[in-house]
Design a protein around this motif. Structure first.
Motif, PDB file in Angstrom:
ATOM      1  N   GLU A 312       0.867  -1.070   0.075  1.00  0.00           N
ATOM      2  CA  GLU A 312      -0.237  -0.083   0.410  1.00  0.00           C
ATOM      3  C   GLU A 312       1.241   1.613   0.210  1.00  0.00           C
ATOM      4  O   GLU A 312       0.568   2.217  -0.560  1.00  0.00           O
ATOM      5  N   ARG A 316       1.057   4.329  -2.927  1.00  0.00           N
ATOM      6  CA  ARG A 316       1.119   5.986  -2.469  1.00  0.00           C
ATOM      7  C   ARG A 316       2.250   6.719  -2.945  1.00  0.00           C
ATOM      8  O   ARG A 316       2.028   7.117  -2.444  1.00  0.00           O
ATOM      9  N   ASP A 475       0.495   5.810   8.327  1.00  0.00           N
ATOM     10  CA  ASP A 475       0.348   7.065   6.475  1.00  0.00           C
ATOM     11  C   ASP A 475       1.808   7.012   6.311  1.00  0.00           C
ATOM     12  O   ASP A 475       2.872   7.485   6.802  1.00  0.00           O
ATOM     13  N   ASN A 477       2.849   9.253   4.086  1.00  0.00           N
ATOM     14  CA  ASN A 477       3.402  10.667   4.448  1.00  0.00           C
ATOM     15  C   ASN A 477       3.720  11.141   5.367  1.00  0.00           C
ATOM     16  O   ASN A 477       4.287  12.186   5.311  1.00  0.00           O
TER      17      ASN A 477
END
Length: 785
Positions: A312, A316, A475, A477
């Motif tokens: 995942e 991204r 996440d 990011n």
């Protein structure tokens, strides 16, 4: 579904109780022989229960016990265990000692060796020497005799006083006996000689002169004789341990290896070299010693969750190591469970190269404390033990990874950038976490620190850092942003093309902060004011800086941009109420310098600062001043490496642009005369476009003009001409009678609902178009027509 550690694995009771002392971790063969070792080593059942049957250990037991018991007559008579310090050599010698004495139960023997090779009887003669336990000539008393040499000490253990007589003279004169004397001591009976840490003893023996040489030379000669003797005996073996030549006592190790090389022709190259364990064994060794129960289904389940999380993240656009994108990553996670693969890599490839850490022993000591803290704090969502779970806020762990490794100066790195102790000031990583509402910065800082402890470390790439921290649900990011913030804030974190590393040398962030502390607030404000003055200069709009001269004339000719200073707004340092027209702005717009009513209000544009950006602007300017000072400081630059000097110079240049951008974004509220402004015929507040390093103009007055043009407020050269009919209707009675042309100009200067004229040629063209179209007549007063 998450498989939390606390459900899938259960630490041993002594780990959770914190009763694993350094003495327990420090396996000592001579203490086992003397019966004084902790149960973890001295009790054979407890020892084998907590020992992982590595391939190296199985090979050792098969090789040696097979030769001693007769099941493998071609077994090597000389076995050398080689690895770096703490690599499991002593542990394997202890296992061999217990098994040779007949203390490896049949049911457990299947796990550790080929049960067919277990001797029918305990080995008759076993002698043990540990190189750290004696001086050059001071050996323990055995059977009432105190020997002076290694050969005297071994003879007493193998055959008592009678055997010692074979080498008494050699022992007293510190001269090595020959192979025949050693063979007579063994007497054809099954014999096992275990020699641990021989290189350390040789280092001590070098200090004792013997003839024209040293006792170390004589000891090396004895080892050659010992190898020759056991090679000639069908049921005899000698097992020695050596560290790698690059480790401590490497010079002495090299001497031992040279002796082996010389002896190989005598023993028909029957020396066998084993590594007690390899990288793949380390997680299993650690897990077996530290955990009593591990759910057999957990490794595969957790591995799949980490593979999914990595997939995942890649989807991204995350920057992760390539190895995390293939099927091998699942295998790595499952093999190292319950530890993250990067934790094993750092322990095995980085920390193990530090002599004071020691590979297995140091890892056990560190992880036992880490597991205890982890189970006490019980952080939610933990599925693997990552590098960042090593809590540097724990005093004992921090000491283990700083002063214990002869890196006491790293203590300040931990306390400044990574983890504070209870009651201490937050570190820079903790401050970043507080701002972001996430623990990402502390995780990244801890991970980077552990990668940084080896000498001349090249750094760890950002992809490895983020990949080592990434857990299911994270996440990527956020992790990347936290790394950027950490780099900007940390005092000792360095980044270059090789990656991130902590060092006791101050980073640019610390140098800048120290330089900032020397800069007064007055100097910062003056520098910001100077930047503001340079950024707004005359263009199609004449610039009037209110702090220099707020007396803007009330005339119809020039169009003015009035720039207001933040000091004019008191403690707010700018406009704090969105959409309102502050009284400072309105007063300048409505009144003349003499205090009368301003007539030509459509010739005045005003620019004011925004309160919320004031502090950030000052911080940016302060940083620019600090970098400029550093770039000009000869003493500071001379103390820095070339790479750091270049970084200072580059950052100083960049900071000048950043300061200009910050000032422009602070003074960015434009007040434009508009019919629909705040109040009839009032002012409309407009925010200028955000300035960036890419678009900030050398003269920011041009940015104001661009904004006015976008609002269709200005009438400049090249603009579409105005419609005379529309202007006549707009002005009405003002142009119904005889009207000098100058009054048309003044009408534009008075009325906020008209355009701001920047090119009077447009008015001339307007008049001409009106005459041509019959909107009005033109009379030349001088000619009388």
């Amino acid at each position: 579904m998450a498989v939390e550690l606390y459900d899938a694995v259960e630490p041993r009771a002594d780990v959770l109780a914190g009763t694993l002392t350094d003495a327990v971790f420090a396996a000592s063969l001579d203490e086992v022989v003397a019966g004084t070792a902790p149960d973890a080593y001295g009790d054979s059942d407890a020892f084998f229960a907590a020992t992982h049957p590595s391939a190296g250990l199985r090979s050792l037991l098969d090789e040696v016990l097979g030769r001693l018991g007769g099941g493998r007559p071609d077994g090597a008579p000389v076995v050398r265990l080689e690895t770096n310090l703490g690599g499991g050599k002593t542990h394997n010698l202890i296992a061999l000692y217990h098994a040779a004495r007949g203390h490896l139960e049949a049911l457990r023997a299947v796990e550790f060796m080929n049960p067919a090779l277990v001797p029918d009887q305990p080995v008759a003669q076993i002698a043990v020497f540990v190189g750290t336990a004696t001086g050059a000539t001071s050996f323990p008393e055995v059977n009432g005799v105190t020997p002076h040499t290694l050969w005297g000490y071994l003879a007493l253990q193998l055959g008592g006083a009678a055997a010692y007589e074979e080498v008494r003279s050699d022992d007293e004169h510190l001269t090595a006996p020959g192979a025949n004397a050693v063979a007579r001591i063994m007497g054809g009976r099954p014999t096992l000689v275990l020699i641990d840490e021989i290189a350390r003893y040789l280092a001590v023996a070098e200090g004792r002169k013997v003839g024209t040489g040293t006792l170390a030379n004589q000891t090396t000669a004895f080892l050659m004789a010992l190898m020759e003797a056991v090679a000639a005996q069908p049921a005899a073996a000698v097992v020695l341990t050596t560290t790698q030549v690059t480790d401590a006592f490497g010079e002495q190790t090299a001497a031992v290896l040279a002796a082996f090389a010389d002896a190989q022709s005598l023993i028909a190259r029957k020396e066998h070299v084993l590594r007690p364990s390899d990288e793949a064994d380390l997680p299993k060794i650690l897990a077996r010693r530290l955990f009593g129960r591990i759910d057999p289904q957990a490794p595969a389940a957790v591995a799949q969750r980490y593979v999914t999380a990595a997939g995942e993240a890649f989807g991204r656009g995350a920057d992760l190591p390539e190895r995390m994108s293939g099927p091998g990553f699942a295998t790595d996670v499952a093999r190292s469970y319950p530890f993250h693969p990067d934790l094993i890599t750092v322990l095995d490839k980085r920390l193990s190269t530090i002599p004071n850490f020691q590979r297995t022993r140091g890892a056990l000591r560190l992880l036992a404390r880490t597991i205890r803290v982890l189970w006490q704090e019980h952080p939610a969502g933990a599925e693997l033990i990552h590098l960042h779970h090593i809590d540097l806020g724990d005093k004992d762990i921090a000491e283990d990874l700083s002063s214990r490794l002869d890196k006491a100066t790293f203590e300040v790195v931990i306390r400044a950038d990574i983890a504070s102790q209870p009651g201490g000031e937050p570190t820079h990583a903790e401050a970043v976490d507080a701002r972001m509402g996430h623990l990402a910065a502390s995780r990244l800082a801890t991970t980077a620190y552990l990668w940084s402890l080896t000498r001349d470390v090249p750094g760890v790439p950002a992809s490895t850092l983020i990949g080592g921290v990434l857990s299911p649900g994270d996440d990527p990011n956020v992790l990347s942003k936290a790394l950027d913030n950490l780099e900007a804030a940390a005092w000792y974190l360095h980044c270059d093309a090789r990656g991130y590393r902590f060092s006791v040398e101050p980073s640019l962030a610390k140098l800048v902060q120290e330089a900032e502390s020397q800069i007064s607030g007055g100097r910062v404000k003056q520098a910001a004011t100077d930047i503001l003055a340079r950024q707004f200069r005359d263009s199609a709009l004449k610039v009037r800086r209110s702090w220099e001269d707020a007396k803007v004339p009330d005339r119809d000719d020039d169009a003015w941009l009035v720039v207001l200073h933040w000091d004019e707004f008191g403690g707010d340092c700018g406009v704090s109420e969105a959409g309102a027209v502050p009284h400072q702005v309105r007063e300048l717009w409505e009144k003349t310098p003499a205090g009368g009513v301003r007539e030509y209000r459509n010739r005045l544009i005003l620019l004011a600062p925004e309160a919320r950006s004031h502090d950030a602007m000052l911080r940016t300017v302060r940083r620019h001043l600090a970098l400029s000072d550093l770039a000009r400081s000869g003493d500071t630059l001379r103390s820095l490496p070339e790479e750091k000097r270049k970084e200072v110079a580059d950052s100083a240049r960049t900071s000048e642009l950043e300061a200009r951008v910050a000032v422009c974004n602070h003074v960015n509220l434009l007040y434009v005369p508009q019919a629909g402004g705040a109040g009839a015929g009032g002012l409309e507040p407009v925010e200028l476009d955000v300035a960036t390093q890419a678009n900030v103009a050398r003269n920011q007055t041009d940015a104001v003009l661009d904004r006015l043009a976008a609002m269709e407020k200005t009438l400049a050269a090249g603009d579409k001409p105005l419609d005379p009919g529309w202007i006549a209707a707009k002005l009405g009675a003002q142009v119904a009678g005889r009207l000098p042309t100058i009054e048309l100009v003044r009408a534009f200067a008075r009325r906020p609902d008209l355009k701001l004229v920047l090119d009077r040629a447009q008015i001339t063209a307007l008049v001409a178009a009106g005459v041509r179209n019959g909107v009005w007549e033109y009379h030349d007063a001088e000619r009388g027509d």
